[in-house]
Design an enzyme around this catalytic site. Structure first.
Site, PDB file in Angstrom:
ATOM      1  N   CYS A   1       0.829  -1.208   0.000  1.00  0.00           N
ATOM      2  CA  CYS A   1       0.000   0.000   0.000  1.00  0.00           C
ATOM      3  C   CYS A   1       0.863   1.258   0.000  1.00  0.00           C
ATOM      4  O   CYS A   1       0.519   2.253  -0.644  1.00  0.00           O
ATOM      5  CB  CYS A   1      -0.924   0.011   1.216  1.00  0.00           C
ATOM      6  SG  CYS A   1      -2.319  -1.129   1.133  1.00  0.00           S
TER       7      CYS A   1
ATOM      8  N   CYS B   1      -8.089  -2.847  -4.419  1.00  0.00           N
ATOM      9  CA  CYS B   1      -7.329  -3.679  -5.339  1.00  0.00           C
ATOM     10  C   CYS B   1      -7.913  -5.096  -5.355  1.00  0.00           C
ATOM     11  O   CYS B   1      -8.385  -5.595  -4.333  1.00  0.00           O
ATOM     12  CB  CYS B   1      -5.867  -3.721  -4.922  1.00  0.00           C
ATOM     13  SG  CYS B   1      -5.034  -2.116  -5.020  1.00  0.00           S
TER      14      CYS B   1
ATOM     15  N   CYS C   1      -6.949  -7.802  -2.683  1.00  0.00           N
ATOM     16  CA  CYS C   1      -7.227  -7.472  -1.277  1.00  0.00           C
ATOM     17  C   CYS C   1      -8.694  -7.142  -1.013  1.00  0.00           C
ATOM     18  O   CYS C   1      -9.030  -6.595   0.042  1.00  0.00           O
ATOM     19  CB  CYS C   1      -6.347  -6.300  -0.835  1.00  0.00           C
ATOM     20  SG  CYS C   1      -4.579  -6.602  -1.036  1.00  0.00           S
TER      21      CYS C   1
ATOM     22  N   CYS D   1      -5.647   1.450   3.979  1.00  0.00           N
ATOM     23  CA  CYS D   1      -4.465   1.301   3.133  1.00  0.00           C
ATOM     24  C   CYS D   1      -3.340   2.219   3.575  1.00  0.00           C
ATOM     25  O   CYS D   1      -2.199   2.064   3.139  1.00  0.00           O
ATOM     26  CB  CYS D   1      -4.818   1.577   1.675  1.00  0.00           C
ATOM     27  SG  CYS D   1      -5.421   3.249   1.372  1.00  0.00           S
TER      28      CYS D   1
END
Length: 252
Positions: free
Chosen positions: A126, A208, A211, A235
């Site tokens: 991240c 994303c 995730c 994040c």
């Protein structure tokens, strides 16, 4: 509603920020955004992942100050539907949609950090793909608009409408801080705005691909499904360097 506007001091005192937050609290997001656009002008930018809150703000900004910069952090790992929604909104709304990328390809990251860093050290991933690019992009800005709301998670429950973000050197404006998820969706439907179809497939929140997972039954928070197998909810964009188990310490 006209709010006090004096941009001579940066950062502003905590007393002044508290006074402005008290002024903003009873007013709607459009009044807050109107203040922000008049106060910061071209030094203002909205950041979004094209979630429902971000789309509401984009729509308001297009009306208040056409051409406002609206940026997104392209991690190379977003859902295909997110990229499609980005293109759709870019065509529909009079804002300047800007892609922000850290310059590190996934192959380069794998060479430097190992394969699938998001599985082994998501905080580091991240930082490289989101936090660091954001810092670079905001370097010549004075204010950053986000779609953070208090009802999104326990961590966000005390979110101020206006704050100073020292790690980025900008003022952070959360015009929807006191809105609810219901109010956001009501606005989207009333204005016939598009949204990510993944929300209809069990995804309360979209980040994303590796995730983010769908959830069977939400507990009321709109960020469920993110890093669901870990004790991680952010994040790092909206947390201090000491939060998230030292997420930003991952830069070293």
């Amino acid at each position: 509603m006209a709010f006090a506007s004096d941009e001579s001091a940066s950062p502003w005192s905590s007393t002044r920020l508290a006074a402005l937050n008290a002024q903003f609290e009873p007013h709607g997001p459009k009044a807050i955004l109107n203040w922000a656009t008049h106060t910061f002008g071209d030094d203002l930018a909205q950041g979004t992942g094209f979630g429902p809150s971000g789309i509401v703000i984009m729509h308001m900004l297009a009306d208040l100050r056409p051409g406002t910069t609206v940026f997104y952090l392209d991690t190379d790992l977003l859902f295909p539907e997110t990229y499609e929604l980005c293109d759709d909104l870019d065509e529909r709304l009079d804002v300047d949609v800007t892609r922000v990328h850290g310059g590190l390809s996934l192959d380069e990251q794998a060479e430097q950090e190992g394969e699938e860093l998001w599985n082994r050290n998501p905080n580091r991933c991240c930082f490289l793909r989101k936090v660091k690019p954001l810092r670079n992009f905001l370097d010549d800005r004075r204010a950053w608009i986000t779609g953070v709301r208090r009802d999104q998670s326990e961590r966000r429950a005390d979110t101020d409408i206006l704050s100073w973000e020292g790690q980025y050197g900008v003022f952070k404006i959360n015009p929807l801080a006191n809105w609810t998820q219901k109010e956001v969706w009501k606005y989207l439907f009333e204005h016939d705005l598009p949204y990510n179809p993944k929300h209809d497939q069990g995804y309360p929140s979209l980040g994303c691909v590796p995730c983010t997972e769908p959830v069977d039954q939400a507990d009321g928070y709109s960020r469920e499904g993110r890093w669901s197998d870990r004790d991680k909810t952010e994040c790092g964009l909206h947390t201090s360097p000491e939060d998230e188990d030292g997420a930003h310490a991952a830069e070293s």
